[in-house]
Structures are given as structure tokens and as C-alpha cells.
Write a protein that holds these residues in place. Structure first.
Motif, short mmCIF file in Angstrom:
data_model
loop_
_atom_site.label_atom_id
_atom_site.label_comp_id
_atom_site.label_asym_id
_atom_site.label_seq_id
_atom_site.Cartn_x
_atom_site.Cartn_y
_atom_site.Cartn_z
N UNK A 238 0.81 -1.21 0.00
CA UNK A 238 0.00 0.00 0.00
C UNK A 238 0.85 1.27 0.00
N UNK A 239 2.05 1.17 0.56
CA UNK A 239 2.87 2.36 0.76
C UNK A 239 4.34 2.02 0.50
N UNK A 240 5.06 2.98 -0.08
CA UNK A 240 6.51 2.88 -0.16
C UNK A 240 7.08 3.95 0.76
N UNK A 241 7.90 3.55 1.75
CA UNK A 241 8.34 4.51 2.77
C UNK A 241 9.30 5.55 2.24
N UNK A 242 10.09 5.18 1.25
CA UNK A 242 11.08 6.12 0.77
C UNK A 242 11.43 5.78 -0.67
N UNK A 243 10.87 6.54 -1.60
CA UNK A 243 11.07 6.26 -3.02
C UNK A 243 12.48 6.65 -3.43
N UNK A 244 13.19 5.71 -4.02
CA UNK A 244 14.57 5.99 -4.40
C UNK A 244 14.79 5.99 -5.92
N UNK A 245 13.72 5.91 -6.70
CA UNK A 245 13.93 5.94 -8.14
C UNK A 245 13.06 7.03 -8.76
N UNK A 246 13.62 8.25 -8.84
CA UNK A 246 12.84 9.38 -9.34
C UNK A 246 12.27 9.14 -10.73
N UNK A 247 12.99 8.34 -11.54
CA UNK A 247 12.51 8.09 -12.91
C UNK A 247 11.15 7.41 -12.89
N UNK A 248 10.89 6.65 -11.81
CA UNK A 248 9.67 5.85 -11.76
C UNK A 248 8.48 6.67 -11.27
N UNK A 249 8.74 7.90 -10.80
CA UNK A 249 7.66 8.66 -10.17
C UNK A 249 6.54 9.02 -11.12
N UNK A 250 6.88 9.19 -12.39
CA UNK A 250 5.87 9.66 -13.33
C UNK A 250 4.67 8.71 -13.39
N UNK A 251 4.91 7.40 -13.21
CA UNK A 251 3.80 6.45 -13.30
C UNK A 251 2.83 6.59 -12.12
N UNK A 252 3.27 7.24 -11.02
CA UNK A 252 2.38 7.45 -9.88
C UNK A 252 1.84 8.87 -9.83
N UNK A 253 2.65 9.80 -10.38
CA UNK A 253 2.33 11.23 -10.32
C UNK A 253 0.98 11.57 -10.96
N UNK A 254 0.77 11.03 -12.15
CA UNK A 254 -0.43 11.41 -12.89
C UNK A 254 -1.52 10.37 -12.77
N UNK A 255 -1.55 9.67 -11.65
CA UNK A 255 -2.50 8.58 -11.51
C UNK A 255 -3.30 8.77 -10.21
N UNK A 256 -4.62 8.83 -10.34
CA UNK A 256 -5.46 9.10 -9.17
C UNK A 256 -5.44 7.99 -8.13
N UNK A 257 -4.94 6.81 -8.52
CA UNK A 257 -4.89 5.70 -7.57
C UNK A 257 -3.78 5.86 -6.54
N UNK A 258 -2.87 6.80 -6.77
CA UNK A 258 -1.72 6.95 -5.88
C UNK A 258 -1.54 8.39 -5.44
N UNK A 259 -0.90 8.55 -4.28
CA UNK A 259 -0.54 9.88 -3.81
C UNK A 259 0.98 9.92 -3.64
N UNK A 260 1.61 10.92 -4.24
CA UNK A 260 3.06 11.08 -4.09
C UNK A 260 3.29 12.23 -3.11
N UNK A 261 3.90 11.95 -1.95
CA UNK A 261 4.11 12.97 -0.92
C UNK A 261 5.54 13.46 -0.94
N UNK A 262 5.71 14.76 -1.00
CA UNK A 262 7.05 15.34 -1.01
C UNK A 262 7.35 15.81 0.41
N UNK A 263 7.94 14.95 1.22
CA UNK A 263 8.16 15.28 2.63
C UNK A 263 9.53 15.90 2.88
#
Lengths: 497, 320
Positions: A238-263
């Protein structure tokens, strides 16, 4: 031919039916009965906080299974947890804590002052592998006048004392084999640790405080970011605690099924000079190097739109943060001027010891091309983490190096002239020492701000950028920490619909 | 045969001893000190010295080897430097994933290779024979992790019918679930493994098909399938068995790679972690166990070959 086709279709259908029911893997229960599946790259080595368990122990167990006298909140504040009240003597040398009433360990033993004493002593013990060990050098004695009172006597004032205590897990002094089992006071008990795979926590019904808002938490461990992302996409976590592959973010960024948090993160990427050796013993040279690097472009190329620029060792979640990014502005002409003033109008060359793991090699290449523009030649020497420790950290046999420094409140290392980077300034050393002995946090903050400003003016190192702390979660879960300061990941407020 | 067995066994033991020495020495050639893994960036010289004493890296190499070899003789794989936990139970736990993965992938790969190899041989002058040979060539050329990634993309991410990775928390308690987690890794390894094996099966079958005894059998009224089943299989299997031994070992190595693609808690993932952390006891433990596996497979393949083909028994052991 028809028969063969029919056979093939039947086999395929059977395979789909057999496998379809168990694909995915997340439990459907929501609310109080939910199982929260968390993906992480930091599996504990063992489960001991003082016996080399590593960052993964803090992430999974701190606040969830173990609690301290104090807790560091996700916003960076220090709040009492197992300590009901504290009393500090006028000279600041005696701390008397009263423990919260009615707290028991998972084994059923009540929390007593003896447990607190033995837990702190485990951190300061000779064989302790705790990174926090040296911060408790000031403790002279620990006394336990009664079951609910602990008295610490310090050899000198230490305003960070309660903050440092927030890192100490209070463990039952009767507990044995802490490397594979636990006995804490937190809202979860350890269910099972399956090495190389998962660590699961179950809600504990006798918890003294508010119960966890979910029934179970399972940390799933990955060795590579792509597998972790795939698990999120296919619904296994359900959650990834610390995303380490910025290239992969685009697949979550524009998708309503996911929330990308910039902490907020406390991890700083540093170009650390050996301030003891020429030409880096000259502050003009260090400033020239700093100004020759376009940090914004670097951060963007490594992390896309995430992360933050800093102008000193201090992240925004430390109380003494100020924005110093303009002290050494990106200005190649200024860099050339400074180099000329320092007597290096024609530039110079140096070796950059570069750890072999991400993102250092990419950063090194970037620095090489930036510095070439002002006449400085960089020779990249790629080394393993292990070699770095021996060559750079222990032997100080280097000119400049790249390294990430993860801790919060670690600007104080600039007050230690023996540290690997060798920054040696008497004023800074005095301010750091005085800050620790300050009577109020305002006073401490005032002094450490002076430290920030001075090291920035001196370009003691080049603070390239602050890493982002990106938590990616399915949009049906809420209540997770987004900053994860000091690697902790409190799971008890997470709710799945 | 008994004297052959004894000599073959002696060779097995000798190989193991040589492997132990090689494993130990090669690891010590890595730069850096394993004690570093125990330390943080604010360690004092005293802590550094204590860490070196703890892992024994301050002692002479010969002494370190003697201690370690002594442990191995007692089947004691030691304790991890990093976690402080014993190595043997973890290796055993990880084998629960790696061994079924290897054996099932091998069985599936072998089945595919037998079908495809015989098919390619029988149809060597037909379109499907050419196609099968073509696929075999392609399968040899592509790396195993790449096949894994492609399969994950198709079956886990696009179709969502199989998990992208991981292994059930209760291991084999629910075999269906465990097999589901292993399905994609098994298929991945089987595809790559069967590719090279198909060529051997094809070559062996062609040899048999062109042989005099098969022609004789067919002249006696047997159909091609009957002749192959009665006479061809046994003759054709001798060279294939030798290859199978090597392939089984290779499959184990393939499993090591593929475990990381599918995040399986097997030996391969454990090895990668251990190497990254310079955790000598873990690395050595895994290498010793997998070396033992490879040597035993080789041993078994040799014996099997001799059981199948009486001629080998006679010529090698020399007691007619």
C-alpha cells in the motif's frame, strides 16, 4: 488444429483461474481490521537497536514496538512519551524523570525505572553499536530512587539531552535475545520476522495509549526499487516509505490511484573537502568551487522536481535552520575571480573520491563538467563504501569526496576539528560547545545559527542539495508519516478504507 | 564399479577442499576491512579496533583460515558479522525457496527441452523444426533477468494474473500460494534453461535417428515412435545426462540471479546482501553450500551415466 487450439485455450483458462484468485495479495479488510502492507528498502540486520540492527530497526520498530521517554514527532518536535514529567536542576546537571503510570511491556512486566536505566546503559555500553553512543558521554550516573523515578546526573549541561533520549528504545531489562525478538511497550507486538522478506507487527490490545488504527502492519523488504514499484502497482503493498527511483515517479504522479508525498528529509548530499590540504585549506578556493556548481540543475537532473537546495548543513526541520542558499551563489564569473585571487587563475586539478553507489557517480560526472568550465580538472576515483570508510573517514587520505549525511541536528560536527573533513575554526568550536551548554533552546538556536552562517561563509563543504523524502501510497490509505525524520515510520495512525 | 565409486568420491572430497581454500582466499582479496560494516561515521579509534577484534580481521590470514576450516568440518557456518545471528539456520530457511525453485525450473525446462528438441530433430527439414531451432538460438542469447522483467510486465503488471514478486509469509503452509509466487520465476528460468538444452536434445536425437540400430528396429516393423521409445531413448540419454548435471548447476546459478528480480527470500538474495555488506561468514556459508550442491550433482550425473551405459562402466573401471 481445432482440437489443439481448444486444448491450449483450456490450459490457459485453467492457469488463469488457478492463479487469478491469489494474485495481488493485499487483504480486502479495511478500517480497524486492515492489514497495512508497507514496502521498504531497509530491512533490519537484526532487531536490536544497540546491536547493529541498522536503519531498518528504527523504521519498523521505533514508536511502533518500542517507545522512548521522549518521541521525535514527524514534524521534528520532541514530546514526552513514557516520561510523565521532567524536572531539571538549576545548574542543568540533574534530570529527574517520573515515568508514566500503568505502562506494561508486551511480556506483561510493568515498566520500571530499572528498565530505563538498563536501556540507556545498553546504548552507552562498550560493545554498543548505536550511532547515538557518543551523545551520552555526558552522563555521569543514573539512579533509580523508586520504581517510577529515574535521575540522571550529567558532567556538564546538555540542552539536547531530552532530544537524545528520544532515540533510546526502552526495553524490558529482563528481555533476552533482542536480536530476534522484542519486549517493548509500543502499540504493536512483533508477530514474525521472516528474514529477507517480511516483518509483521500485530496490534497489542493492552497498550497504555490510543490503540493502533489498524490490526496489522507488514513491512515487505526489497533490494531494488523497481521490484518495489512493481509491488505497489500490482497491489501487493500500500505504501513505499522512501522512493529511491525518481525516474519511476511519473507512473504514480499522474494517476489518481496513488498519492506522491514530497516530505522533509534530513539527508544532505555533500561535496566534502579535506580542509587540511592545499588548495582546499584556502577558503577562497572552496568558495570558488561552490560558486562554479549549478546546484539547481544538478538537483533537477538527479531528482526531477523533488528535493531542495540548502546553503549549509542544516535542513529546514532543524530548529536553527535559515535559508543560506545565496551565501555562495551559482556564478561562474565570481568563481573565476575567486580562483584568481587565490592564485589559481589557471585552475588546478584534484581527485574526487566517489562512492560507487547512487547517486554519487552521477553527481561526480556533473561536478567534473561544471568545474571544467572554470578551469578546474576533476579526476574521479570510484571507491566502495568500505574503502571510503578506511581511506577517507579513518585515514583522511583524500582531497575531496562525495558523501551523504543522513542525521538531523548534525551541524555540530563542524565543531570537531578531528572530523574527517578537518574544518578547524575556533569560533565555531566554541559556539558548538556553548550551544550544548545553553540554558534555553533560544540561546542554543542563536548560537547554532551563528555556526551555520560561519561555515557557509567559509564554504567549509559544498552542501549540494537536500534529498527529497518521497512517500508514495495508494490513495485509499491515509495517516502515514510523510517526513520520516531519523528513518522512523510510525504506522499506528494509518487507515485503509 | 565400487573402486570407481571410491575414486570418484575421493575426487569429490578433494574438490571440496580446494573450493574451501579458493572461497576463503578470493574473499580476502576484496579491498576494505569487513569490520567497517559494523561502524558508523562517528566511530572512535577504540570502536574501530574493537570491531576488528570482533570479526577477527586483525589476526593473520592463516589463523583466520584455520579457525574457519575447523568450523566447516563441524558443519558450523559461524555467525554473521553484521547481524550477529547464526548463518546455518538462515541458509537452511533460504533453501526452502531456492531448492524448489531450482528443481521445479529444471524439471519444467527439461520437459520443454525434450519436446522441443525431439520436435526440432524429427522436423529438421520442416518449418516447425526450423522454428524450434530458431527459438532455441534466441533463448540462449537473452539474459535470464531480462526474460524475468518481460514476464513480470506481461503477467503481473499488465494482466495482473500473477504476483510481481515476493513469497508467502507462511512459506509452504499453503502450497498453492507458494507455487503461485514461484510460477513466474520458474517459467523464466525454464525458458532460458530449456533453450540451450533443446540443442543438445536435438543433436542427440538426430544421432539416434540416423543410427543403424534404429533403422534395424524400424525394418523389424516398429513405428518411428516405438523404435525411439524402445531403443533411442536410452542411447540418446547418455550424452544428455552429462549435460543435465551441468545444466542443473547452472539452473541454481540462474535462480540466484532471478531471486532478486522477483524479490524471493532465497539464497541468491541473501548472497547479494552479504556481498554488499562484506559479510564474510554469510558469503562463505552460501558459497560452501552451493559448491557442495554443484559437486554432488556432478557426482550423481557421473554415476547415472554409468548406470545407463554399461560400456562406460567397463572401459573406465577396467575390470571386464
Amino acid at each position: 488444429m481445432k482440437r489443439q487450439l481448444a486444448l491450449a485455450a483450456t490450459i490457459t483458462a485453467a492457469a488463469l483461474v488457478l492463479t487469478g484468485c491469489s494474485a495481488g495479495g493485499t487483504d480486502d479488510a479495511g478500517g480497524e481490521d486492515a492489514t497495512i502492507n508497507i514496502g521498504s528498502l531497509y530491512e533490519p540486520q537484526n532487531l536490536s537497536n544497540t546491536g547493529g540492527g541498522g536503519q531498518g530497526v528504527t523504521e519498523a520498530l521505533s514508536g511502533n514496538v518500542y517507545e522512548g521517554l521522549y518521541k521525535l514527532t514527524d514534524d521534528g518536535d520532541v514530546e514526552p512519551l513514557l516520561a510523565e514529567s521532567e524536572e531539571v536542576s538549576d545548574d542543568g546537571l540533574t534530570y529527574t524523570f517520573t515515568l508514566r503510570d500503568g505502562v506494561t511491556f508486551h511480556s506483561g512486566d510493568p515498566l520500571t525505572s530499572a528498565d530505563v536505566k538498563s536501556s540507556v546503559e545498553a546504548v552507552t555500553a562498550e560493545d554498543s553499536q548505536s550511532a547515538r553512543k557518543s551523545s551520552f558521554d555526558v552522563i555521569e550516573s543514573i539512579e533509580t530512587p523508586d520504581e517510577s523515578t529515574v535521575v540522571f546526573t550529567l558532567s556538564q549541561r546538555s540542552i539536547s539531552f531530552t532530544y537524545n533520549l528520544s532515540y533510546v528504545s526502552i526495553v524490558n531489562d529482563e528481555a533476552t535475545d533482542l536480536k530476534t525478538s522484542e519486549d517493548g511497550t509500543g502499540p504493536y507486538t512483533l508477530d514474525e520476522w521472516k528474514r529477507g522478506s517480511t516483518l509483521s507487527l500485530t496490534r497489542w490490545d493492552d497498550y497504555w495509549g490510543d490503540p493502533a488504527k489498524n490490526a496489522e502492519v507488514v513491512f515487505h523488504y526489497y533490494t531494488d526499487a523497481t521490484s518495489q514499484n512493481n509491488a505497489l502497482i500490482s497491489g501487493q503493498i500500500d505504501i513505499i516509505t522512501s522512493m529511491q527511483s525518481p525516474d519511476a515517479l511519473s507512473q504514480f504522479d499522474d494517476n489518481d490511484d496513488y498519492v506522491v508525498n514530497d516530505g522533509a528529509s534530513t539527508t544532505k548530499e555533500l561535496l566534502a573537502f579535506n580542509d587540511r590540504v592545499a588548495p582546499f585549506d584556502d577558503r577562497l578556493v572552496r568558495k570558488a568551487v561552490y560558486s562554479a556548481i549549478d546546484r539547481e540543475k544538478l538537483l533537477n537532473s538527479i531528482w526531477g522536481g523533488y528535493g531542495q537546495l540548502i546553503g549549509s548543513m542544516v535542513p529546514p526541520t532543524d530548529p536553527w535552520y535559515e535559508d543560506l542558499t545565496d551565501v555562495n551563489p551559482y556564478d561562474p564569473d565570481l568563481a573565476k575571480d575567486l580562483l584568481a585571487q587565490a592564485g589559481y587563475a589557471d585552475g588546478f586539478s584534484f581527485t574526487l573520491d566517489t562512492p560507487s553507489y547512487d547517486p554519487h557517480p552521477a553527481v561526480a560526472e556533473f561536478l567534473k563538467s561544471e568545474l571544467a568550465k572554470v578551469g578546474i580538472t576533476v579526476e574521479i576515483n570510484t571507491i566502495t563504501a568500505d574503502e571510503w570508510y578506511t581511506k577517507v573517514f579513518q585515514d583522511r587520505d583524500f582531497e575531496a569526496t562525495l558523501q551523504e549525511h543522513v542525521n538531523d541536528r548534525d551541524v555540530v560536527w563542524y565543531g570537531n576539528p578531528d572530523f574527517y573533513w578537518g574544518y578547524d575554526n575556533a569560533d565555531v568550536q566554541k559556539w558548538v560547545a556553548d550551544a550544548e551548554q545553553a540554558k534555553t533552546t533560544d540561546e542554543q538556536t542563536e548560537l547554532l545559527k551563528k555556526v551555520n552562517e560561519k561555515i557557509a561563509e567559509d564554504a567549509a563543504s559544498v552542501w549540494l542539495y537536500l534529498y527529497p523524502q518521497i512517500v508514495v501510497a495508494a490513495s485509499d490509505v491515509t495517516g502515514y508519516p510523510i517526513n520520516g525524520l531519523n528513518s522512523q515510520f510510525y504506522a499506528y495512525d494509518i487507515v485503509k478504507e | 564399479m565400487p573402486s570407481y565409486l571410491i575414486r570418484r568420491f575421493a575426487f569429490l572430497v578433494l574438490s571440496l577442499v580446494v573450493a574451501l581454500v579458493v572461497i576463503f582466499v578470493l574473499l580476502r582479496l576484496l579491498p576494505g576491512d569487513p569490520a567497517n560494516a559494523l561502524l558508523s561515521v562517528n566511530a572512535t579509534p577504540e570502536q574501530i579496533a574493537a570491531a576488528r577484534a570482533q570479526v577477527g580481521s586483525d589476526r593473520p590470514l592463516a589463523e583466520q583460515f584455520a579457525t574457519w576450516a575447523g568450523q566447516m568440518l563441524r558443519f558450523d557456518l559461524g555467525e554473521s558479522y553484521i547481524s550477529g545471528l547464526p548463518v546455518l539456520p538462515e541458509v537452511t530457511a533460504r533453501l526452502q525457496v531456492t531448492l524448489p525453485l531450482t528443481l521445479l525450473a529444471f524439471a519444467l525446462g527439461l520437459a520443454i527441452a525434450l519436446l522441443a528438441g525431439v520436435g526440432a530433430a524429427v522436423g529438421s527439414d520442416r518449418w516447425y523444426g526450423t522454428l524450434l531451432s530458431g527459438f532455441a538460438q534466441l533463448g540462449i542469447a537473452i539474459p535470464v533477468f531480462w526474460v524475468g522483467i518481460i514476464l513480470v510486465w506481461i503477467f503481473a503488471l499488465s494482466l495482473g494474473v500473477l504476483p510481481a514478486g515476493g513469497f508467502p509469509r507462511d512459506d509452504w503452509e499453503n502450497p498453492g500460494e507458494a507455487l503461485t509466487s514461484l510460477a513466474l520465476p520458474i517459467i523464466t528460468i525454464a525458458i532460458v534453461m530449456s533453450a540451450s538444452l533443446t540443442r543438445y536434445v536435438r543433436a542427440a536425437t538426430l544421432d539416434v535417428v540416423g543410427s543403424g540400430y534404429l533403422r534395424t528396429a524400424r525394418a523389424g516393423g516398429a513405428s518411428m515412435a516405438q523404435a525411439l521409445w524402445r531403443h533411442g531413448l536410452r542411447n540418446g540419454s547418455v550424452p544428455v545426462i552429462a549435460i543435465l548435471g551441468i545444466e542443473l548447476s547452472t539452473t541454481l546459478l540462474g535462480a540466484v540471479v532471478i531471486e532478486s528480480v522477483f524479490t524471493l527470500p532465497g539464497l541468491g538474495n541473501m548472497l547479494l546482501d552479504a556481498i554488499a555488506q562484506h559479510d564474510y561468514p554469510n558469503i562463505q556459508g552460501i558459497l560452501v553450500v552451493s559448491t557442495l550442491f554443484v559437486l554432488l550433482v556432478g557426482f550423481a550425473a557421473d554415476i547415472a551415466q554409468r548406470l545407463v551405459d554399461p560400456r562406460l562402466r567397463q572401459t573406465v573401471s577396467g575390470n571386464r
